[in-house]
Design a protein around this motif. Structure first.
Motif, PDB file in Angstrom:
ATOM      1  N   MET A   1       0.606  -1.291   0.046  1.00 49.68           N
ATOM      2  CA  MET A   1      -0.421  -0.587   0.227  1.00 49.68           C
ATOM      3  C   MET A   1       1.165   0.961   0.021  1.00 49.68           C
ATOM      4  O   MET A   1       1.647   1.045   0.981  1.00 49.68           O
ATOM      5  CB  MET A   1      -0.931   0.070   1.670  1.00 49.68           C
ATOM      6  N   SER A   2       0.542   2.592  -0.730  1.00 48.67           N
ATOM      7  CA  SER A   2       0.929   3.737  -0.659  1.00 48.67           C
ATOM      8  C   SER A   2       1.737   4.450   0.513  1.00 48.67           C
ATOM      9  O   SER A   2       0.395   4.216   1.503  1.00 48.67           O
ATOM     10  CB  SER A   2       0.662   4.497  -1.959  1.00 48.67           C
ATOM     11  N   ALA A   3       2.313   4.759   0.633  1.00 46.91           N
ATOM     12  CA  ALA A   3       2.379   5.730   1.834  1.00 46.91           C
ATOM     13  C   ALA A   3       1.354   6.526   2.392  1.00 46.91           C
ATOM     14  O   ALA A   3       0.777   6.474   3.151  1.00 46.91           O
ATOM     15  CB  ALA A   3       3.911   6.347   1.839  1.00 46.91           C
ATOM     16  N   ILE A   4       1.150   7.369   0.923  1.00 45.74           N
ATOM     17  CA  ILE A   4       0.290   8.974   0.916  1.00 45.74           C
ATOM     18  C   ILE A   4      -0.804   8.497   0.317  1.00 45.74           C
ATOM     19  O   ILE A   4      -0.535   8.450  -0.952  1.00 45.74           O
ATOM     20  CB  ILE A   4       0.386   9.709   1.183  1.00 45.74           C
ATOM     21  N   GLN A   5      -2.099   8.063   0.140  1.00 40.28           N
ATOM     22  CA  GLN A   5      -2.915   7.667  -0.266  1.00 40.28           C
ATOM     23  C   GLN A   5      -4.289   8.949  -0.742  1.00 40.28           C
ATOM     24  O   GLN A   5      -4.539   9.341   0.361  1.00 40.28           O
ATOM     25  CB  GLN A   5      -4.442   6.639  -0.005  1.00 40.28           C
ATOM     26  N   ILE A   6      -4.290   9.685  -1.313  1.00 43.48           N
ATOM     27  CA  ILE A   6      -5.625  10.226  -1.618  1.00 43.48           C
ATOM     28  C   ILE A   6      -6.320  10.544  -2.777  1.00 43.48           C
ATOM     29  O   ILE A   6      -6.102  10.297  -4.406  1.00 43.48           O
ATOM     30  CB  ILE A   6      -5.173  12.045  -1.899  1.00 43.48           C
ATOM     31  N   LEU A  45      -4.018  11.439  -5.303  1.00 41.69           N
ATOM     32  CA  LEU A  45      -2.971  10.934  -5.524  1.00 41.69           C
ATOM     33  C   LEU A  45      -2.118   9.571  -4.760  1.00 41.69           C
ATOM     34  O   LEU A  45      -2.277   9.629  -4.029  1.00 41.69           O
ATOM     35  CB  LEU A  45      -2.060  12.789  -4.688  1.00 41.69           C
ATOM     36  N   ASP A  46      -0.960   9.632  -5.178  1.00 39.73           N
ATOM     37  CA  ASP A  46      -0.556   8.627  -4.902  1.00 39.73           C
ATOM     38  C   ASP A  46       0.867   8.360  -4.373  1.00 39.73           C
ATOM     39  O   ASP A  46       1.571   8.784  -5.938  1.00 39.73           O
ATOM     40  CB  ASP A  46      -0.727   6.841  -5.416  1.00 39.73           C
ATOM     41  N   VAL A  47       1.736   8.577  -3.212  1.00 34.13           N
ATOM     42  CA  VAL A  47       3.309   7.774  -2.646  1.00 34.13           C
ATOM     43  C   VAL A  47       3.136   7.346  -2.162  1.00 34.13           C
ATOM     44  O   VAL A  47       3.324   6.864  -1.775  1.00 34.13           O
ATOM     45  CB  VAL A  47       3.020   9.971  -2.408  1.00 34.13           C
ATOM     46  N   GLU A  48       4.214   6.548  -2.912  1.00 38.65           N
ATOM     47  CA  GLU A  48       4.766   5.098  -2.587  1.00 38.65           C
ATOM     48  C   GLU A  48       6.008   6.116  -0.882  1.00 38.65           C
ATOM     49  O   GLU A  48       6.736   7.193  -1.023  1.00 38.65           O
ATOM     50  CB  GLU A  48       5.809   4.555  -3.477  1.00 38.65           C
ATOM     51  N   THR A  82      -5.453   9.020   3.579  1.00 39.47           N
ATOM     52  CA  THR A  82      -4.641   8.271   4.668  1.00 39.47           C
ATOM     53  C   THR A  82      -3.285   8.425   4.271  1.00 39.47           C
ATOM     54  O   THR A  82      -2.601   8.503   3.580  1.00 39.47           O
ATOM     55  CB  THR A  82      -4.706   6.407   4.205  1.00 39.47           C
ATOM     56  N   VAL A  83      -2.960   8.649   5.280  1.00 36.69           N
ATOM     57  CA  VAL A  83      -1.421   8.575   5.693  1.00 36.69           C
ATOM     58  C   VAL A  83      -0.502   7.380   6.515  1.00 36.69           C
ATOM     59  O   VAL A  83      -1.192   7.601   8.004  1.00 36.69           O
ATOM     60  CB  VAL A  83      -0.647  10.077   5.750  1.00 36.69           C
ATOM     61  N   ASP A 176       8.609   8.606   9.994  1.00 35.83           N
ATOM     62  CA  ASP A 176       8.169   8.087   8.721  1.00 35.83           C
ATOM     63  C   ASP A 176       7.955   8.763   7.325  1.00 35.83           C
ATOM     64  O   ASP A 176       8.324   8.514   6.269  1.00 35.83           O
ATOM     65  CB  ASP A 176       7.573   6.697   8.779  1.00 35.83           C
ATOM     66  N   VAL A 177       7.075   9.854   7.868  1.00 30.81           N
ATOM     67  CA  VAL A 177       6.385  11.006   6.687  1.00 30.81           C
ATOM     68  C   VAL A 177       6.880  12.157   7.329  1.00 30.81           C
ATOM     69  O   VAL A 177       7.022  12.648   8.175  1.00 30.81           O
ATOM     70  CB  VAL A 177       5.368  10.437   6.665  1.00 30.81           C
TER      71      VAL A 177
END
Lengths: 343, 272
Positions: A1-6, A45-48, A82-83, A176-177
């Protein structure tokens, strides 16, 4: 799962329309007109994990609002995010222990105290193990070269030194972020460079996920492989920094040095003349016509040197923002205009 | 326990800060003490013309005043600088940082600064209490009073805190709101007098409102009554008033928490 999912994240504000003059102000006491400002209009947006992503955009584009939503400082009007698996605006302590937000325009350290006192407070608040705390603090202070400043009241530090202290405070709990909102604003070139160097190094050794907003293209070029451009609350580009030029610039810059002293008199027929100092000239040429123009220039004139370059990145971005603003005006007047292509 | 550790660090950092500005610290200390002594002098003057006010003799009333000083100095030392700052934090967006911390936001906002110089009045209050008690006619100090007095002083502090933080929290909704916070000073003024003086057609509604709606009349009256007058023995309403004060403390805290949470949920943050 991505670290950040928008997903379709939205934030709008209702702001009071203040009118000019005393009479209007008095009338405003009884009847107010409100206007809805859509700061963020449905972002996806997805950020790995481990990515270093830059948010670019003009002032008021929604960059800071997005970071504040992801930090849980404010709640959205719609959509989801989610982050690290947490919904930020639930403000769970488990989440708050795992990220940090640094804002270049604000400081969170106690102004009248040496930074180390604020650091100790962070240790208590984040419940950092004393040994871990001492190790992390010493490591960060050494990397940022601020150990000798720890005893000095924050108000006596320079802006650059203060920003280093802010960064240290934010990283003490090993998040972590990390969200960085214009961390180099107002800093001189050397201080900017130092912060960049530190961030690059830190991100590489820790592999943390970083979202950065900045107006300095140097920051972005030095740090981020991926760039997300936001304008008017929407993502209009998501890709590499150099890709912005391909996506948004419709022209190239052709520089020609002619042989001899004489310059051709009709350069304008090849494209817009940007600069003309004999025997050199710079022309702005449509991207689609560059091959044709180049071959005719070479065929028709005696040329000593020639180069074809992309326009400077800053210029492309300024142009892109300006174009976006123009679209806004057009939008208001007529039907919506298709957004520029995203890669 | 970690909250205690955080609070002690707040207290420690505040003390370091206060000590950095020594002159300011001393001036604050002296001026607030002088203000309390002037107040005391004023009531001493009033008692030259009368033997008692609403059933309170001179030295009983001095106990009342020392109770006021205890409560006020605690509120001023621990809560007032923070509530004052809240409206500024909302306006400048400083509240953002409080919301990032993995700790209860109301705790952080309410206690992050301690104003040590306000505790000067706490010392004066101790001296005044020691001076006044033996001078009350036929006074006998009961062990129960010794136990209950500090507890009800703390309860009083918590009621005043609740009213203060609830009013200050409205600035989160209203953007900037110093005036509602000032309102705290207006209404808590009423708590500084024995509740018996609120009598008659005008006084009774006030007494009722400031007991049951905004329970600030029990803040000083209950601990002062416990200490100065045998409130639990003589007065048939005394014990009930004490029980009510406990309920009022719990209720006020719960209400202020509710207001604070509601306000936080609609925080907009300042643009940067």
């Amino acid at each position: 799962m991505s670290a950040i999912q928008i997903r379709n994240l939205q934030k709008s504000y209702r702001v009071y329309q203040k009118k000019e003059g005393l009479a209007a102000s008095l009338a405003g006491l009884f009847r107010r007109e409100y206007r809805t400002v859509e700061a963020v209009k449905g972002i996806d947006l997805d950020v790995e994990g481990g990515e270093f992503v830059a948010f670019l955009g003009p002032n008021g584009a929604g960059k800071t609002t997005t970071l504040k939503l992801l930090s849980g400082v404010i709640s959205p009007t719609g959509g989801e995010a989610t982050v690290l698996g947490h919904v930020p605006w639930r403000r769970e302590n488990d989440y708050r222990r795992r990220f940090a937000l640094v804002m270049g325009q604000k400081n969170q350290l106690w102004w009248d105290l040496p930074a180390q006192e604020s650091f100790k407070l962070h240790q208590k608040i984040y419940r950092i193990d004393p040994a871990d705390f001492a190790r992390t603090r010493d490591e960060l202070c050494e990397l940022l070269d601020i150990t000798r400043l720890l005893q000095q009241p924050v108000r006596e530090l320079s802006l650059g030194e203060r920003m280093k202290m802010e960064l240290t405070a934010a990283l003490l709990h090993s998040p972590d972020v990390l969200f960085l909102d214009e961390p180099t604003i107002g800093l001189d070139v050397v201080a900017q460079h130092n912060i960049q160097k530190f961030l690059k190094h830190y991100q590489e050794i820790r592999g943390i996920t970083i979202l950065l907003t900045s107006h300095y293209m140097k920051d972005v070029a030095a740090l981020c492989k991926r760039v997300v451009v936001i304008a008017r609350g929407e993502i209009i580009y998501d890709g590499s920094l150099s890709g912005i030029v391909d996506a948004f610039s419709g022209h190239k810059v052709l520089s020609v040095q002619f042989a001899g002293e004489r310059m051709p008199g009709d350069l304008a027929r090849y494209g817009e003349v940007l600069e003309e100092v004999a025997p050199k000239a710079k022309l702005r040429v449509d991207r689609t016509a560059i091959a044709k123009v180049l071959s005719s220039v070479l065929a028709e004139h005696a040329v000593e040197d020639v180069s074809v370059e992309d326009p400077p990145l800053e210029e492309v971005i300024a142009e892109m923002f300006a174009r976006n603003q123009a679209t806004e005006v057009a939008d208001a007047a007529a039907k919506p205009v298709a957004a520029p292509p995203a890669t | 326990m970690s909250y205690l550790g955080v609070f002690l660090t707040f207290a420690r950092n505040s003390l370091i800060r206060d000590m950095t500005f020594r002159a300011n610290f001393l001036i604050e200390f002296i001026s607030s003490t002088a203000w309390m002594l002037m107040n005391l002098g004023f009531y001493a003057l009033v008692y030259r013309y009368t033997g008692n006010i609403a059933g309170w003799s001179k030295y009983e009333f001095f106990v009342f005043i020392s109770t006021t000083m205890f409560v006020n100095s605690l509120v001023q030392a621990f809560f007032m600088p923070n509530a004052q700052e809240l409206s500024e934090m909302v306006r400048t967006g400083g509240l953002d940082f409080a919301l990032l911390k993995p700790i209860d936001t109301q705790f952080l906002v309410s206690l992050h600064r301690v104003n040590w110089s306000s505790l000067g009045n706490f010392v004066i209050a101790c001296l005044l209490l020691g001076y006044a008690l033996p001078r009350i006619e036929g006074y006998q100090l009961s062990p129960l009073a010794v136990v209950l007095y500090p507890l009800f002083v703390v309860a009083g502090v918590l009621i005043l805190y609740s009213v203060m933080i609830a009013l200050a929290a409205t600035s989160i909704w209203l953007g900037r709101n110093q005036s509602l916070y000032d309102f705290w000073f207006y209404i808590t003024n009423f708590s500084r007098y024995p509740m018996e003086i609120y009598d008659g057609a005008y006084g009774l509604p006030l007494r009722w409102a400031f007991t049951f709606i905004v329970p600030i009349l029990v803040v000083i009256n209950v601990p002062a009554g416990i200490m100065a007058k045998p409130i639990l023995a003589d007065n048939p309403y005394g014990p009930w008033l004490a029980v009510f004060a406990v309920a009022a403390t719990v209720g006020s805290l719960a209400f202020s928490r509710w207001v604070f949470q509601r306000a936080l949920a609609s925080y907009r943050s300042a643009s940067s």
